[in-house]
Design a protein around this motif. Structure first.
Motif, PDB file in Angstrom:
ATOM      1  N   ALA A   7       0.839  -1.199   0.000  1.00 28.65           N
ATOM      2  CA  ALA A   7       0.000   0.000   0.000  1.00 28.65           C
ATOM      3  C   ALA A   7       0.869   1.243   0.000  1.00 28.65           C
ATOM      4  O   ALA A   7       1.952   1.275   0.605  1.00 28.65           O
ATOM      5  CB  ALA A   7      -0.922   0.008   1.222  1.00 28.65           C
ATOM      6  N   ILE A   8       0.377   2.281  -0.663  1.00 32.59           N
ATOM      7  CA  ILE A   8       0.965   3.607  -0.614  1.00 32.59           C
ATOM      8  C   ILE A   8      -0.193   4.575  -0.387  1.00 32.59           C
ATOM      9  O   ILE A   8      -1.162   4.594  -1.164  1.00 32.59           O
ATOM     10  CB  ILE A   8       1.770   3.935  -1.885  1.00 32.59           C
ATOM     11  CG1 ILE A   8       2.361   5.330  -1.802  1.00 32.59           C
ATOM     12  CG2 ILE A   8       0.967   3.740  -3.160  1.00 32.59           C
ATOM     13  CD1 ILE A   8       3.430   5.612  -2.854  1.00 32.59           C
ATOM     14  N   ALA A   9      -0.133   5.371   0.685  1.00 32.00           N
ATOM     15  CA  ALA A   9      -1.276   6.184   1.095  1.00 32.00           C
ATOM     16  C   ALA A   9      -0.783   7.394   1.886  1.00 32.00           C
ATOM     17  O   ALA A   9       0.415   7.559   2.137  1.00 32.00           O
ATOM     18  CB  ALA A   9      -2.238   5.342   1.939  1.00 32.00           C
ATOM     19  N   SER A  10      -1.735   8.215   2.307  1.00 31.92           N
ATOM     20  CA  SER A  10      -1.428   9.347   3.178  1.00 31.92           C
ATOM     21  C   SER A  10      -1.829   9.039   4.611  1.00 31.92           C
ATOM     22  O   SER A  10      -1.946   9.945   5.441  1.00 31.92           O
ATOM     23  CB  SER A  10      -2.168  10.599   2.680  1.00 31.92           C
ATOM     24  OG  SER A  10      -1.730  10.949   1.387  1.00 31.92           O
ATOM     25  N   ARG A  11      -2.059   7.789   4.898  1.00 30.22           N
ATOM     26  CA  ARG A  11      -2.397   7.321   6.246  1.00 30.22           C
ATOM     27  C   ARG A  11      -1.449   6.194   6.623  1.00 30.22           C
ATOM     28  O   ARG A  11      -0.687   5.690   5.782  1.00 30.22           O
ATOM     29  CB  ARG A  11      -3.841   6.833   6.291  1.00 30.22           C
ATOM     30  CG  ARG A  11      -4.149   5.731   5.269  1.00 30.22           C
ATOM     31  CD  ARG A  11      -5.520   5.145   5.458  1.00 30.22           C
ATOM     32  NE  ARG A  11      -5.955   4.323   4.331  1.00 30.22           N
ATOM     33  CZ  ARG A  11      -6.707   3.246   4.453  1.00 30.22           C
ATOM     34  NH1 ARG A  11      -7.094   2.823   5.656  1.00 30.22           N
ATOM     35  NH2 ARG A  11      -7.093   2.565   3.374  1.00 30.22           N
ATOM     36  N   VAL A  13      -0.368   2.697   6.863  1.00 30.97           N
ATOM     37  CA  VAL A  13      -0.800   1.531   6.095  1.00 30.97           C
ATOM     38  C   VAL A  13      -0.608   0.223   6.851  1.00 30.97           C
ATOM     39  O   VAL A  13      -1.012  -0.838   6.350  1.00 30.97           O
ATOM     40  CB  VAL A  13      -0.063   1.447   4.730  1.00 30.97           C
ATOM     41  CG1 VAL A  13      -0.359   2.677   3.895  1.00 30.97           C
ATOM     42  CG2 VAL A  13       1.434   1.242   4.918  1.00 30.97           C
ATOM     43  N   GLN A  66       3.554   5.125   5.819  1.00 26.57           N
ATOM     44  CA  GLN A  66       2.571   5.413   4.773  1.00 26.57           C
ATOM     45  C   GLN A  66       2.829   4.637   3.480  1.00 26.57           C
ATOM     46  O   GLN A  66       2.023   4.704   2.553  1.00 26.57           O
ATOM     47  CB  GLN A  66       2.545   6.919   4.489  1.00 26.57           C
ATOM     48  CG  GLN A  66       2.071   7.731   5.693  1.00 26.57           C
ATOM     49  CD  GLN A  66       1.993   9.212   5.394  1.00 26.57           C
ATOM     50  OE1 GLN A  66       2.485   9.681   4.362  1.00 26.57           O
ATOM     51  NE2 GLN A  66       1.384   9.963   6.298  1.00 26.57           N
ATOM     52  N   GLU A 187      -4.816   6.872  -2.703  1.00 30.84           N
ATOM     53  CA  GLU A 187      -4.041   5.733  -2.217  1.00 30.84           C
ATOM     54  C   GLU A 187      -4.216   4.579  -3.193  1.00 30.84           C
ATOM     55  O   GLU A 187      -5.253   4.454  -3.845  1.00 30.84           O
ATOM     56  CB  GLU A 187      -4.483   5.319  -0.809  1.00 30.84           C
ATOM     57  CG  GLU A 187      -5.970   5.025  -0.690  1.00 30.84           C
ATOM     58  CD  GLU A 187      -6.396   4.796   0.750  1.00 30.84           C
ATOM     59  OE1 GLU A 187      -5.671   5.206   1.675  1.00 30.84           O
ATOM     60  OE2 GLU A 187      -7.451   4.178   0.958  1.00 30.84           O
ATOM     61  N   ASN A 188      -3.189   3.757  -3.297  1.00 30.25           N
ATOM     62  CA  ASN A 188      -3.235   2.612  -4.198  1.00 30.25           C
ATOM     63  C   ASN A 188      -2.597   1.405  -3.533  1.00 30.25           C
ATOM     64  O   ASN A 188      -1.837   1.538  -2.558  1.00 30.25           O
ATOM     65  CB  ASN A 188      -2.544   2.948  -5.526  1.00 30.25           C
ATOM     66  CG  ASN A 188      -3.361   3.915  -6.363  1.00 30.25           C
ATOM     67  OD1 ASN A 188      -4.524   3.677  -6.636  1.00 30.25           O
ATOM     68  ND2 ASN A 188      -2.754   5.035  -6.772  1.00 30.25           N
ATOM     69  N   ARG A 217       0.558   7.688  -4.810  1.00 27.59           N
ATOM     70  CA  ARG A 217      -0.727   7.810  -4.133  1.00 27.59           C
ATOM     71  C   ARG A 217      -1.858   8.157  -5.098  1.00 27.59           C
ATOM     72  O   ARG A 217      -3.014   7.812  -4.849  1.00 27.59           O
ATOM     73  CB  ARG A 217      -0.631   8.862  -3.027  1.00 27.59           C
ATOM     74  CG  ARG A 217       0.247   8.425  -1.860  1.00 27.59           C
ATOM     75  CD  ARG A 217       0.544   9.550  -0.892  1.00 27.59           C
ATOM     76  NE  ARG A 217       1.368   9.076   0.209  1.00 27.59           N
ATOM     77  CZ  ARG A 217       2.693   8.929   0.135  1.00 27.59           C
ATOM     78  NH1 ARG A 217       3.333   9.240  -1.002  1.00 27.59           N
ATOM     79  NH2 ARG A 217       3.374   8.480   1.170  1.00 27.59           N
TER      80      ARG A 217
END
Length: 609
Positions: A7-11, A13, A66, A187-188, A217
């Motif tokens: 995962a790649i996100a701004s939260r 993960v 993240q 996110e992806n 993201r």
């Protein structure tokens, strides 16, 4: 076997990775780990055993990040140890997770050692980490480094890669092993199975052979095996989260056994409306199925036994030759091919490596047409086939296949009847009769499920045994094979199956008071022959456990235990008789205290040799 989530996100993960790995536990594994980019270092937690142990360690270390990757490993190269668990790290700069087998890993390991790399594991995966690191050092481009690295790999792989100084990138690549990209909002994700990311997104892209992906993201960029930019179709998964939960059941295997009436009814839905029409198998099916002169079925494990059952149906109903081969053997022998024979592959996951490679080999030999019977939409084998029949079993989590098997049988019976109709061997009256029998099939299966208390009573007799023998004749011999396989898989009791007529040709030497003999004895034309075989067992002191039909004339007697399934179901009888042998294995496993859903040494999705 093995599972990947990334995962790649701004939260943070880490919860996504952990939940994803839990969703992938059914695939089979012996260790688990995650790695995340955390400030100025890659933080990694790995543990031998269950995902829960790794999760507890991650929580204790307050692991956050993240961008991250996670993995459940099923040991191939190297033992079940923490150093062999994924993710693997190179130079504290690159982290990699990998499904598959790298066949040239030994040569690459020697080259990398000469280049100054030190190996801390016995795995083939560490070779990938060091190769990516080697190329990343040259141009600090993670996507390019992965692209260069995979060009040097021989074998099968699905990989996810992160780099310490690339906190806005996650790279993935696929060759021979399943991998998909999940699309979120800002996110992806990557995963080997859509179930791993369902809580985050239902929008997925199935990667093709040779695809390499760069995820940020907000974007996904893919190139194909020829290094050309490519766009792949976006699919919206219809897998239900509820199907991945146990609900009121104790085990997924128990749940999935009891879901069979619905799974069969769902698989039959279109057929009951249309009858046996070629279009059930795809737009080209009318042309293809009317021209085939024979059928070659390729499958492994339980799916192979479904194919053996289909051989009886196809030859008897359609009057054409049908050969059934174990895919892992077929792909390595000098086979003869008739281009006019339809190749039928059977795979629950649609990603079974041996079956996929056998299909490729059949194409190389000159087979023109391929039909896939599969439970997972848009998986690799259906995409490589001309025709497809999707069973509608829903998600199957237990390693030992149950509802996938019975729905495969439904699909194969549909194929046999369709071929028969196209050849003028199935008239309107017979078609109507068979459709009516299929309409009543879910009810017959439910009646068989109602036998559970009686079957449970047999379990204690089996629990103390070390060996068992299963017997069947004709259409029911493959069901005896399936029963023996189920008992082996989840109880660890050694079990074998034979055509009952073969008893006197060797297996009878094994029969004594310590060898339970399970007999599939429907009220068909071979019943009297089966009774004679049972007498052979009784005369040697063997204890018989007989699954008979309601209208068979069997009675309990000393050394003979009888359970009656519903009234004989004609040519569909093998499907009904599958239910009690599944139930028997399940309850014997409970009595022995084994891990029903995750039997030792086995994996759900076999994506390596």
């Amino acid at each position: 076997m093995c599972g990947i989530v990334g995962a790649i996100a701004s939260r943070n993960v880490v919860p996504v990775l952990v939940e994803g790995l839990k969703r992938l536990e059914y695939r089979g594994y012996d260790s688990a780990g995650i790695a995340v980019l955390a400030g100025d270092k890659i933080r990694r937690v790995r543990r031998v055993g269950r995902v829960a142990e790794m999760e507890n360690a991650a929580m204790a270390e307050d692991l956050t990040g993240q961008v991250g990757i996670g993995h459940t490993r099923w040991a191939t190269h190297g033992g079940v140890t923490e150093p062999n668990a994924h993710p693997h790290v190179s130079g504290e700069l690159i982290a990699v997770v990998h499904n598959g087998i790298i066949e040239n890993h030994e040569a690459k390991r020697a080259e990398l050692r000469d280049a100054g790399y030190t190996f801390s594991s016995q795995t083939d995966t560490e070779v990938i980490a060091h190769l990516v690191h080697h190329y990343y050092q040259q141009e600090r481009n993670l996507f390019a480094a992965v692209k260069h690295a995979v060009r040097e790999l021989t074998g099968a792989y699905a990989i996810g890669v992160i780099a310490l100084d690339r906190p806005d990138e996650l790279v993935c690549a696929r060759m021979g092993c399943p991998l998909l990209v999940g699309l979120g909002e800002g996110e992806n994700f990557i995963a080997s199975d859509v179930s791993a990311i369902l809580s985050a997104t239902r929008r997925v892209i199935f990667l093709e052979e040779g695809d390499i992906g760069l995820l940020t993201r907000d974007s996904v960029m893919l190139t194909d095996k020829d290094d050309q930019p490519v766009e792949r179709a976006i699919h919206v998964s219809d897998v239900s989260l509820a199907s991945l939960e146990l609900g009121p059941y104790s085990h997924f295997m128990q749940k999935e056994i009891h879901e069979q009436p619905k799974a069969i009814a769902d698989t039959l839905e279109n057929l009951l409306d249309s009858g046996f029409v070629p279009e059930l198998f795809g737009a080209q099916a009318a042309d293809v199925l009317s021209r085939v002169r024979g059928v070659k079925i390729l499958a492994c494990g339980t799916s192979y036994y479904a194919g053996l059952t289909a051989k009886y149906w196809i030859e008897a109903m359609a009057g054409i030759q049908c050969d059934v081969e174990i895919a892992s053997e077929y792909r390595y022998r000098a086979a003869w091919a008739d281009p006019e024979h339809l190749v039928v592959t059977i795979s629950q996951s649609g990603e079974t490596l041996d079956t996929m490679e056998a299909l490729k080999y059949a194409r190389e030999l000159g087979h023109k047409w391929a039909l896939s019977i599969c439970n997972v939409r848009e998986s690799a084998i259906p995409r490589a086939s001309d025709l497809v029949f999707y069973t509608r079993a829903g998600a199957e989590i237990g390693v030992a296949s149950t509802k996938a098997f019975t729905t495969q049988l439904v699909a194969l019976f549909t194929l046999a009847a369709t071929l028969a109709k196209l050849r003028g061997k199935l008239g309107d009256a017979d078609e109507a009769r068979l459709i009516d029998e299929l309409r009543h099939l879910p009810g017959s299966v439910q009646h068989a499920l109602n036998l559970e208390p009686q079957i449970k009573a047999w379990a204690d007799r089996f629990a103390a045994k070390n060996d068992a023998l299963f017997l069947g004749r004709g259409l029911h011999y493959p069901i005896a094979l399936e029963g023996a396989l189920k008992l082996k898989e989840i109880t660890y009791i050694h079990a074998e199956a034979y055509p009952a007529g073969e008893l006197k040709h060797g297996p009878l030497a094994l029969v004594d008071e310590n060898m339970p003999v399970v007999v599939i004895a429907p009220n068909d034309s071979l019943l009297e022959k089966v009774k004679s075989n049972m007498q052979e067992v009784s005369a040697r002191g063997g204890e018989l456990f007989v699954f008979a039909d309601l209208d068979s004339h069997f009675e309990d007697s000393p050394g003979v235990h009888v359970i009656r399934t519903p009234r004989h179901s004609g040519v569909l009888s093998p499907i009904v008789h599958t239910i009690p042998v599944q139930m028997l294995s399940y309850h014997v496993a409970l009595a022995r205290g084994t891990d029903v859903d995750k039997p030792r040494n086995l994996a759900k999705s076999v994506t390596v040799e």
